[in-house]
Scaffold this active site. Sequence first.
Site, mmCIF file in Angstrom:
data_model
loop_
_atom_site.group_PDB
_atom_site.id
_atom_site.type_symbol
_atom_site.label_atom_id
_atom_site.label_comp_id
_atom_site.label_asym_id
_atom_site.label_seq_id
_atom_site.Cartn_x
_atom_site.Cartn_y
_atom_site.Cartn_z
ATOM 1 N N SER A 275 0.824 -1.192 0.000
ATOM 2 C CA SER A 275 0.000 0.000 0.000
ATOM 3 C C SER A 275 0.872 1.260 0.000
ATOM 4 O O SER A 275 1.754 1.398 -0.837
ATOM 5 C CB SER A 275 -0.956 -0.038 1.200
ATOM 6 O OG SER A 275 -1.973 0.930 1.073
ATOM 7 N N ASP B 237 -5.465 -3.041 -3.369
ATOM 8 C CA ASP B 237 -4.452 -2.695 -2.370
ATOM 9 C C ASP B 237 -3.702 -3.913 -1.821
ATOM 10 O O ASP B 237 -4.309 -4.913 -1.425
ATOM 11 C CB ASP B 237 -5.154 -1.962 -1.220
ATOM 12 C CG ASP B 237 -4.182 -1.239 -0.319
ATOM 13 O OD1 ASP B 237 -3.462 -1.904 0.427
ATOM 14 O OD2 ASP B 237 -4.148 0.008 -0.375
#
Length: 764
Positions: free
Chosen positions: A79, A317
């Site tokens: 992320s 993500d």
Amino acid sequence: MREKELRLALVCYGGISLAVYMHGISKEIWRMARASQAYHADEQPAGGSQNVYRALLAEIEAETDVRLRVLVDIIAGASAGGLNGVFLAQAITTGQSLEPLTDLWLDSADVEALIDEHAAPQSGLSKAWALPLVWMAAGRGVSKVDETVDPETREEVRRKLSHFIRSRWFSPPFGGERFTGLILDALDAMAKGPRGPRLLPDGQPLDLFVTVTDFRGHPERLSLHSPAEVMETEHRLVVPFTDHGIAGETLAHPAELAFAGRATSSFPGAFPPFTVKELDAVLDARQRKWPERLDFLKRILPRQFAANAAENAVLIDGSVLANAPFRPAIDALRERPARRQIDRRFIYIDPTPGNKMRFTSSGQESPSFFQTIVGAASELPRQQPIRDNLEALAAQSQRIERMRGIIAAIRPEVEAQVEALFGYTLFLDSPTTARLAHWRNRAQTAAASKAGYAYAAYGHLKITGVIEQIVGLLYHAGGDPGPGPWDRIHRHICDAIAARGFDAIGPAFSGGASAATISFLRSYDLGFRIRRLRILMRRLGDLEADGAELGFGPLREAIYDSLAAYLDRQRSDIHAHLEPDVRALRDDAGPLLDRLAESLDLKRLDTETDARLAAAFAALPKETRRPVLLTYLGFPYFDTATLPLLQGEGLDEYDPIKVDRISPDDAKSIRGGGAEATLKGIQFNNFGAFFSRAYRENDYIWGRLHGAERMIDILVSTLPENVRLKPGRVAAVKRAAFLAIVDEEEPKLTAIPGLIETLRREIG
């Protein structure tokens, strides 16, 4: 003067808008690496905190006679951490600067810059009904905004929050193509900015791993007893990059770096899922070519590519399933060269460790309807603890410590056996290349004989380890991922080894092992050679720790030069020319084994190693030569005792791995209280910095300050236990670094003048 490397493997967590804080931390890590490079090149660094780090390295050398080098050679991120990892890795391998990124972070990590133009509200009344709904979902009323937001930024935050809330529902408000474009802009800014030398020595590879979640998943075959094979859906995906230890214009094509950065930071609900089609559209709009596109997609998305569906893969993500990507970083340790003493650290960067503990005062309050759904779908998976990873590292370190204890305990007996075998001839004659090889072979035979029937178990364990190493090298050279190719290569290699009689192990080499088996080990057994040099290096360290001036410098250089040559043979790219042969393997693997032996070329390396070590041994006084030769020639005895302890792993490192953390909770020199007391981006479930430039400036400078403090702590912790800097020196060095950072940033951070003044007072 002894040289030592502090090698850093970084594991970077996600944090949404706290990416700005992590940019500040990564900048200080980068500056520490630059200061180290400048110090060893006898150059002056660029200034600021780098000058402080350079002075600290000089002070450590003066106090300890150890010339310390700081290297970042492994980066794994998810992320926001993955995106920062991409930029940091690019800076390390190319010598580019991170400085151009700061303005982009402060200007572009804003809700107004990120919202998709088609998602923006059309009027002031658009979706006004959604504001109370979102605040209720977060567990607070609209009136709470005044309680959670600083007065000086309240109007800006309310305006941008209103704009965000009234954007397109129910679709992600942030623009995917816009975000991809910003990442490409950042890489372009780095490429156009100032450039220095690569921040790793030649031949020292940089490895980057970025985690991604494959939303739809891809099929993986699993072998069972019954049924023989099943299909499972795998959603975890790691996008790897390496520079193979070679400086270049870029770590990878900018499109590939943008692929990894955009996919890993595609936070569910805020950004649309990433697809290759999105990247293609952005590149087409910018009229930019991507020549290696098909090769990259085949490597990263092999299952989808085989089904002509790579362009349609949906990626989200990376922190959804792997917010703390320790595993790929641990696996990367196996291909590290070693040219000097190493202090290996795993450093994980966690921007909000305290915020994961959401206990209520009574401990009885039940989560709300919305909190349960959001927590189960998003928060819980990404906040799993790293205990399993730390326990794996701790277990590895414990095995190393146990092995060192066993070696120390049996050393007197081993030395007695070696002395009885050679008498005093060994210490009266000058070692030569031929003599050293003869002595080594004689000691090997004697160790096998002394071990008796236990040697058969050791021999089979060693053969198994060599086979696994061969299969691993060929598997990576073939470039075809998945368990299927591994099983196929393993089956054919085992058949070829059995057919050639390479696996015939008896009680001892002298009588029980075939000539073919001995030849096989001499052609393929990398691990034995590496372990032998490691244990010799460890013995030098133990002898030097006793305080004697033994003049081991030339021997140490000979050991590390030889060790580097063997470790290079573990690198998969060295054997990449075997790819066509591996892919064509369908029957007899004998010819492929022969070509791998030529690629390894261990017999030549052995001759060169013998020549180096013989010259270094001969240069030592007889009383100094004795203990190191006893260890070197006694290694077969040590290996027979310790390899079963290591369960066949054949660990190359003889030093435990240490783990450090960088987080707001760990940097208390200026202000305690952790993230709650220092960071603004933690507001609105870590989205806060998207709503205010002042918040981003606040988090960025705290990132630099926290990064500086922890890097100084980690650097000082490399000192031997019996060596300390003068009282008060560490605090003084930190204060100098803090003031250098504040002085440098004050003219640029115009939205937080009050914080700058407060920091000066708190620093003192």
